[in-house]
Design a protein around this motif. Structure first.
Motif, short mmCIF file in Angstrom:
data_model
loop_
_atom_site.label_atom_id
_atom_site.label_comp_id
_atom_site.label_asym_id
_atom_site.label_seq_id
_atom_site.Cartn_x
_atom_site.Cartn_y
_atom_site.Cartn_z
N ILE A 1 -3.81 5.09 -4.36
CA ILE A 1 -3.96 5.57 -2.99
C ILE A 1 -5.36 5.29 -2.47
N HIS A 2 -6.37 5.57 -3.29
CA HIS A 2 -7.75 5.34 -2.87
C HIS A 2 -8.03 3.86 -2.64
N ALA B 1 -9.02 1.96 0.94
CA ALA B 1 -10.21 1.12 1.06
C ALA B 1 -9.87 -0.30 1.51
N GLY B 2 -8.59 -0.59 1.71
CA GLY B 2 -8.18 -1.89 2.20
C GLY B 2 -7.75 -2.88 1.14
N PRO C 1 0.72 -1.29 0.00
CA PRO C 1 0.00 0.00 0.00
C PRO C 1 0.75 1.35 0.00
N ALA C 2 0.04 2.41 -0.29
CA ALA C 2 0.65 3.59 -0.90
C ALA C 2 0.89 4.76 0.03
N HIS D 1 -10.93 -1.79 -9.56
CA HIS D 1 -9.56 -1.70 -10.05
C HIS D 1 -9.57 -1.20 -11.49
N GLY D 2 -10.38 -1.81 -12.32
CA GLY D 2 -10.58 -1.31 -13.68
C GLY D 2 -9.72 -1.97 -14.74
#
Length: 376
Positions: free
Chosen positions: A92-93, A97-98, A20-21, A231-232
């Motif tokens: 980051i988002h 959100a975990g 994570p960021a 995620h996309g």
């Protein structure tokens, strides 16, 4: 926690990374004169470029070494800089959100460019490599862990999509792209045929499926879509698997994609379908193929091989989706897979027109799956 970045499956594969960021920041316009040196490791003192891992996007991704430590640098100059910066914000988002994602070591952006650095882990491989070096049970467990993690985090807050969002998605992501594809000169002889034979299996050609792609019909198929953070671009190469300490989930994600207009969890499911149902990773490695047109028929033949590991995980993914989705949602997931293939076609027509008919044939085959499911 160890910060690093994944091992290199090969110099032609997409880059793996970290977990994570941190927050991103801009550099001022006063620093613009030194930007290219900051972004380009070949011009940065003490920096060594180990490998160029760039894929089909406009961004460049390099594996770099500085002071004996490896890291990844992704950068772009020009109009796509804002899109790359948005990717850092997306990471980051997702982290907030975990969702396990790569850490961002540093972000720099100004009016000319954007770049961000990510750590290297020597215990990490992408999911494509993982599933070909582990047992079927381990692969199935990893797939379930990934999908359950998304379902419990970003997908958990899904709400019904608005009619306006669905209409915008239909117009820009489906109708406009189908119209552009129907006008592709490279495919003109194939498009003129009534029927398409894909590896010996006859099916209606794209123009014959026009009724299925009418906006009113598409609204019915997408009526139950929900919106959530996604995620996309959940390809097997954007899922990084690691087994040492530092990632309790055993995986993390890289390279998310925004700008989908309809951010439904089904987009993430559909990206995995593009791999295991459509066989994307094997298509891009395709060697021989043939294309023949004769009267009302067009025929596209190519090796339809997917590895045994892919075939097993295809069945596992199908079982998972059938357990967690309604029949209408599963149909919509296949339709979103069609959209992923439609998104790919302009790039293939431009960069590899000789092989574009193969990707077109797979697109039609997936659309035929949707047609069968709705009794078309």
């Amino acid at each position: 926690m160890s910060h690093g970045g994944p091992v290199l499956p090969s110099a032609t594969r997409r880059e793996p990374r970290g977990y994570p960021a941190c927050s991103a920041h801009d550099i001022s316009s006063a620093d613009a004169g030194k930007n290219r040196a900051e972004v380009d490791p070949e011009q940065e003192p003490g920096m060594e470029v180990v490998a160029d891992l760039s894929s089909g996007s406009s961004a460049t991704t390099l594996l770099c070494r500085r002071e004996g430590r490896l890291f990844y640098r992704k950068f772009v100059f020009g109009e796509d800089k804002d899109r790359l910066f948005a990717q850092t914000e997306h990471l980051i988002h997702l982290a907030q959100a975990g969702v396990p994602v790569t850490p961002i070591l540093e972000v720099l952006r100004d009016e000319a460019h954007c770049r961000y650095d990510m750590p290297y882990r020597d215990d990490a491989v992408d999911f494509f490599t993982y599933l070909h070096t582990h047992t079927p049970g381990q692969n199935r467990a990893k797939l379930v862990t990934i999908l359950d993690s998304l379902a419990a985090s970003i997908h958990a807050d899904a709400v019904p999509a608005s009619p306006e969002a669905i209409d915008s998605y239909i117009q820009h992501k489906i109708v406009a792209r189908v119209e552009a594809l129907l006008g592709a000169g490279v495919l003109a002889p194939i498009l003129a045929a009534e029927s398409l034979l894909v590896n010996g299996i006859r099916m209606p050609n794209l123009p014959s499926l026009a009724g299925l792609l009418e906006p009113a019909r598409l609204r019915e198929l997408l009526a139950h879509d929900k919106c959530a953070r996604v995620h996309g671009d959940l390809t097997v190469e954007n899922i990084i698997c690691c087994e040492e300490e530092g990632t309790s989930s055993g995986f993390y994600l890289i390279d998310p994609n925004g700008g989908n207009l309809l951010d439904t969890p089904l987009l993430d499911h559909a990206k995995l379908l593009q791999s295991f149902h459509g066989g994307y990773e094997f298509l891009v490695r395709l060697g021989s193929f043939s294309v023949r047109t004769e009267g009302r028929f067009a025929e596209v033949d190519f090796p339809g091989f997917i590895s045994p590991a892919y075939a097993r995980l295809k069945a596992d993914l199908d079982g998972y989706l059938r357990l967690h989705l309604s029949e209408s949602e599963l149909t919509a997931a296949y339709l979103h897979e069609v959209v992923h293939w439609l998104r790919l076609m302009p790039y293939k027509l431009r960069s590899d027109p000789a092989r574009a008919p193969v990707f077109y044939a797979v697109l039609v085959r997936v659309l035929h799956t949707v047609a069968r499911r709705v009794g078309w």
